[in-house]
Design a protein around this motif. Structure first.
Motif, PDB file in Angstrom:
ATOM      1  N   LYS A 170       0.069  -0.993   0.035  1.00 57.01           N
ATOM      2  CA  LYS A 170       0.094  -0.106   0.164  1.00 57.01           C
ATOM      3  C   LYS A 170       0.996   0.589  -0.500  1.00 57.01           C
ATOM      4  CE  LYS A 170      -3.661  -2.634   2.207  1.00 57.01           C
ATOM      5  NZ  LYS A 170      -4.367  -3.012   0.944  1.00 57.01           N
ATOM      6  N   LEU A 171       2.017   1.170  -0.680  1.00 55.77           N
ATOM      7  CA  LEU A 171       2.400   2.538  -1.346  1.00 55.77           C
ATOM      8  C   LEU A 171       1.987   3.174  -2.132  1.00 55.77           C
ATOM      9  CD1 LEU A 171       6.718   0.425  -0.454  1.00 55.77           C
ATOM     10  CD2 LEU A 171       4.752   1.878   1.607  1.00 55.77           C
ATOM     11  N   ASP A 172       2.502   4.074  -1.839  1.00 54.31           N
ATOM     12  CA  ASP A 172       2.093   5.343  -2.974  1.00 54.31           C
ATOM     13  C   ASP A 172       3.169   6.023  -4.088  1.00 54.31           C
ATOM     14  OD1 ASP A 172       2.298   8.004  -4.586  1.00 54.31           O
ATOM     15  OD2 ASP A 172       0.945   9.041  -3.257  1.00 54.31           O
ATOM     16  N   LEU A 173       3.551   5.004  -5.486  1.00 55.66           N
ATOM     17  CA  LEU A 173       4.600   4.869  -5.822  1.00 55.66           C
ATOM     18  C   LEU A 173       5.102   6.662  -6.269  1.00 55.66           C
ATOM     19  CD1 LEU A 173       3.178   2.111  -8.551  1.00 55.66           C
ATOM     20  CD2 LEU A 173       4.598   1.679  -6.118  1.00 55.66           C
ATOM     21  N   SER A 174       4.354   7.349  -5.996  1.00 62.78           N
ATOM     22  CA  SER A 174       5.102   8.472  -6.376  1.00 62.78           C
ATOM     23  C   SER A 174       5.832   9.251  -5.394  1.00 62.78           C
ATOM     24  CB  SER A 174       3.884  10.127  -6.637  1.00 62.78           C
ATOM     25  OG  SER A 174       2.688   9.964  -5.677  1.00 62.78           O
ATOM     26  N   LEU A 175       5.774   8.502  -4.337  1.00 59.90           N
ATOM     27  CA  LEU A 175       6.520   9.288  -3.376  1.00 59.90           C
ATOM     28  C   LEU A 175       8.077   7.807  -3.500  1.00 59.90           C
ATOM     29  CD1 LEU A 175       4.052  10.005  -0.740  1.00 59.90           C
ATOM     30  CD2 LEU A 175       5.218  11.421  -1.730  1.00 59.90           C
ATOM     31  N   ILE A 176       8.318   6.596  -3.860  1.00 65.17           N
ATOM     32  CA  ILE A 176       8.510   6.025  -4.047  1.00 65.17           C
ATOM     33  C   ILE A 176      10.206   6.596  -4.605  1.00 65.17           C
ATOM     34  CG2 ILE A 176       9.551   3.383  -3.911  1.00 65.17           C
ATOM     35  CD1 ILE A 176       7.540   3.867  -2.057  1.00 65.17           C
ATOM     36  N   THR A 177      11.324   5.118  -4.035  1.00 63.17           N
ATOM     37  CA  THR A 177      11.951   5.957  -4.768  1.00 63.17           C
ATOM     38  C   THR A 177      13.289   4.465  -4.798  1.00 63.17           C
ATOM     39  OG1 THR A 177      12.860   7.897  -4.235  1.00 63.17           O
ATOM     40  CG2 THR A 177      14.952   6.250  -4.595  1.00 63.17           C
ATOM     41  N   VAL A 178      13.032   4.318  -5.987  1.00 60.53           N
ATOM     42  CA  VAL A 178      13.658   2.718  -6.376  1.00 60.53           C
ATOM     43  C   VAL A 178      15.474   2.709  -5.870  1.00 60.53           C
ATOM     44  CG1 VAL A 178      14.121   0.858  -8.016  1.00 60.53           C
ATOM     45  CG2 VAL A 178      11.699   1.733  -7.311  1.00 60.53           C
ATOM     46  N   VAL A 179      16.097   2.041  -5.221  1.00 55.98           N
ATOM     47  CA  VAL A 179      17.675   2.062  -5.759  1.00 55.98           C
ATOM     48  C   VAL A 179      18.172   0.615  -6.035  1.00 55.98           C
ATOM     49  CG1 VAL A 179      19.546   1.916  -3.372  1.00 55.98           C
ATOM     50  CG2 VAL A 179      17.490   3.021  -3.440  1.00 55.98           C
ATOM     51  N   LEU A 180      18.694   0.909  -6.772  1.00 57.13           N
ATOM     52  CA  LEU A 180      19.111  -0.773  -7.540  1.00 57.13           C
ATOM     53  C   LEU A 180      20.997  -1.129  -7.534  1.00 57.13           C
ATOM     54  CD1 LEU A 180      18.134   0.224 -11.211  1.00 57.13           C
ATOM     55  CD2 LEU A 180      16.678  -1.438 -10.060  1.00 57.13           C
ATOM     56  N   SER A 181      20.697  -1.791  -7.496  1.00 55.68           N
ATOM     57  CA  SER A 181      22.336  -2.428  -7.348  1.00 55.68           C
ATOM     58  C   SER A 181      21.637  -3.702  -8.120  1.00 55.68           C
ATOM     59  CB  SER A 181      22.880  -2.831  -6.119  1.00 55.68           C
ATOM     60  OG  SER A 181      21.822  -4.033  -4.783  1.00 55.68           O
ATOM     61  N   GLY A 182      23.419  -4.588  -8.196  1.00 57.03           N
ATOM     62  CA  GLY A 182      23.926  -6.221  -8.670  1.00 57.03           C
ATOM     63  C   GLY A 182      24.363  -5.210 -10.238  1.00 57.03           C
ATOM     64  N   ALA A 183      23.779  -6.295 -10.920  1.00 53.70           N
ATOM     65  CA  ALA A 183      23.747  -6.117 -12.654  1.00 53.70           C
ATOM     66  C   ALA A 183      23.184  -5.299 -13.075  1.00 53.70           C
ATOM     67  CB  ALA A 183      23.629  -7.778 -12.875  1.00 53.70           C
ATOM     68  N   VAL A 184      23.166  -4.270 -12.890  1.00 51.50           N
ATOM     69  CA  VAL A 184      23.591  -2.685 -13.406  1.00 51.50           C
ATOM     70  C   VAL A 184      24.130  -2.147 -13.550  1.00 51.50           C
ATOM     71  CG1 VAL A 184      21.338  -1.266 -13.410  1.00 51.50           C
ATOM     72  CG2 VAL A 184      21.010  -3.351 -12.151  1.00 51.50           C
ATOM     73  N   GLU A 185      24.104  -1.503 -15.100  1.00 50.68           N
ATOM     74  CA  GLU A 185      25.025  -0.569 -15.513  1.00 50.68           C
ATOM     75  C   GLU A 185      25.413   0.571 -14.800  1.00 50.68           C
ATOM     76  OE1 GLU A 185      27.341  -1.910 -17.352  1.00 50.68           O
ATOM     77  OE2 GLU A 185      26.644  -3.658 -17.653  1.00 50.68           O
ATOM     78  N   THR A 186      26.261   1.141 -14.850  1.00 47.74           N
ATOM     79  CA  THR A 186      26.700   2.242 -13.906  1.00 47.74           C
ATOM     80  C   THR A 186      25.687   3.521 -14.081  1.00 47.74           C
ATOM     81  OG1 THR A 186      29.346   1.867 -13.520  1.00 47.74           O
ATOM     82  CG2 THR A 186      27.892   4.088 -13.125  1.00 47.74           C
ATOM     83  N   ASP A 187      25.076   3.396 -15.843  1.00 47.50           N
ATOM     84  CA  ASP A 187      24.080   4.562 -16.754  1.00 47.50           C
ATOM     85  C   ASP A 187      22.978   4.018 -16.844  1.00 47.50           C
ATOM     86  OD1 ASP A 187      26.099   2.533 -18.800  1.00 47.50           O
ATOM     87  OD2 ASP A 187      26.296   4.406 -19.966  1.00 47.50           O
ATOM     88  N   ASP A 188      23.268   2.955 -16.371  1.00 52.60           N
ATOM     89  CA  ASP A 188      21.462   1.434 -16.870  1.00 52.60           C
ATOM     90  C   ASP A 188      20.490   2.700 -17.765  1.00 52.60           C
ATOM     91  OD1 ASP A 188      19.994  -0.160 -16.463  1.00 52.60           O
ATOM     92  OD2 ASP A 188      18.427   0.787 -15.100  1.00 52.60           O
ATOM     93  N   GLN A 189      20.087   1.617 -18.571  1.00 56.38           N
ATOM     94  CA  GLN A 189      19.410   2.178 -19.601  1.00 56.38           C
ATOM     95  C   GLN A 189      18.393   1.284 -19.714  1.00 56.38           C
ATOM     96  OE1 GLN A 189      19.111   5.033 -21.424  1.00 56.38           O
ATOM     97  NE2 GLN A 189      20.489   5.799 -19.393  1.00 56.38           N
TER      98      GLN A 189
END
Length: 236
Positions: A170-189
């Motif tokens: 029940k989170l408001d997506l407009s308030l959420i920051t998704v923090v990525l780690s792992g198999a993601v490029e630094t300039d992830d596209q």
């Protein structure tokens, strides 16, 4: 690692390199290390609150993991508040046994501990991305509130499961920051543009637990370099 300094890192390699003689990394694997901690990333797990955990509970929970005679089952603290019960299939068990099955830990434990130690916000959702699955963690009042793992074949599926988990919370997506780690490029596209259409912001984790050369992508090594934080868990 030597202390907090990363000395050697190898990208994803087949498990057979741990068990088959003649592989190109055998010399490194045969060094006389002071300590070896093996992290197993297993999709077969369940969490039990610390206050409810006992031998009977662990045995009952393990039955839901569909354990076969060749599997290994482990129960250990995930963090201060939860126990994790997980299994390793025969292939994983054989590879881990190269060193000591008593030094096996749940691979996400260090990642979770690192996030928890850095005052996670209730407006952050953390994803640890692998090639075909991802871990999702959400904290409330700086305590782990949700941890799960999802398989995906396309970035659309990763986005779908992330949104689904947030909706269940029940989170408001407009308030959420998704923090990525792992198999993601630094300039992830690959993931960020899609997630950015649904959430407030997307960022690569700034968290570090080791001294890593600037030429290496530190966010890709977070869970791996956090494994030493879990060494005591294997003995619990």
């Amino acid at each position: 690692m030597q202390g907090q300094q990363l000395m050697v890192w190898r990208k994803t390699a087949p498990l057979s390199e741990l068990t088959q003689p003649g592989s190109e990394v055998q010399e490194v694997l045969d060094f006389n290390y002071h300590d070896v901690v093996t992290g197993i990333s297993s999709p077969w797990f369940t969490l039990v609150p610390e206050e409810l955990f006992d031998t009977v509970t662990a045995t009952e929970a393990a039955r839901y993991l569909d354990v076969s005679i060749a599997d290994s089952v482990f129960a250990q603290p995930l963090d201060e508040y939860n126990q994790v019960i997980f299994k390793a299939n025969e292939e994983l068990s054989t590879a881990a046994a190269r060193y000591d099955l008593q030094k096996v830990v749940f691979a996400a434990s260090g990642w979770i501990q690192t996030i928890a130690a850095n005052a996670p916000s209730e407006h952050q959702v953390f994803l640890q991305v692998f090639d075909d699955r991802f871990d999702l963690a959400y904290f409330r009042q700086e305590k782990l509130h949700l941890y799960n793992t999802f398989e995906y074949t396309h970035e659309d599926e990763l986005a779908y499961y992330t949104v689904f988990a947030c909706q269940q919370l029940k989170l408001d997506l407009s308030l959420i920051t998704v923090v990525l780690s792992g198999a993601v490029e630094t300039d992830d596209q690959r993931f960020s543009p899609l997630l950015n259409d649904m959430f407030k912001a997307i960022e690569i984790t700034p968290l570090r637990v080791a001294n890593i050369p600037q030429t290496l992508p530190a966010h890709q090594l977070l869970a791996l370099t956090a494994l030493p934080l879990c060494a005591s868990l294997a003995d619990a």
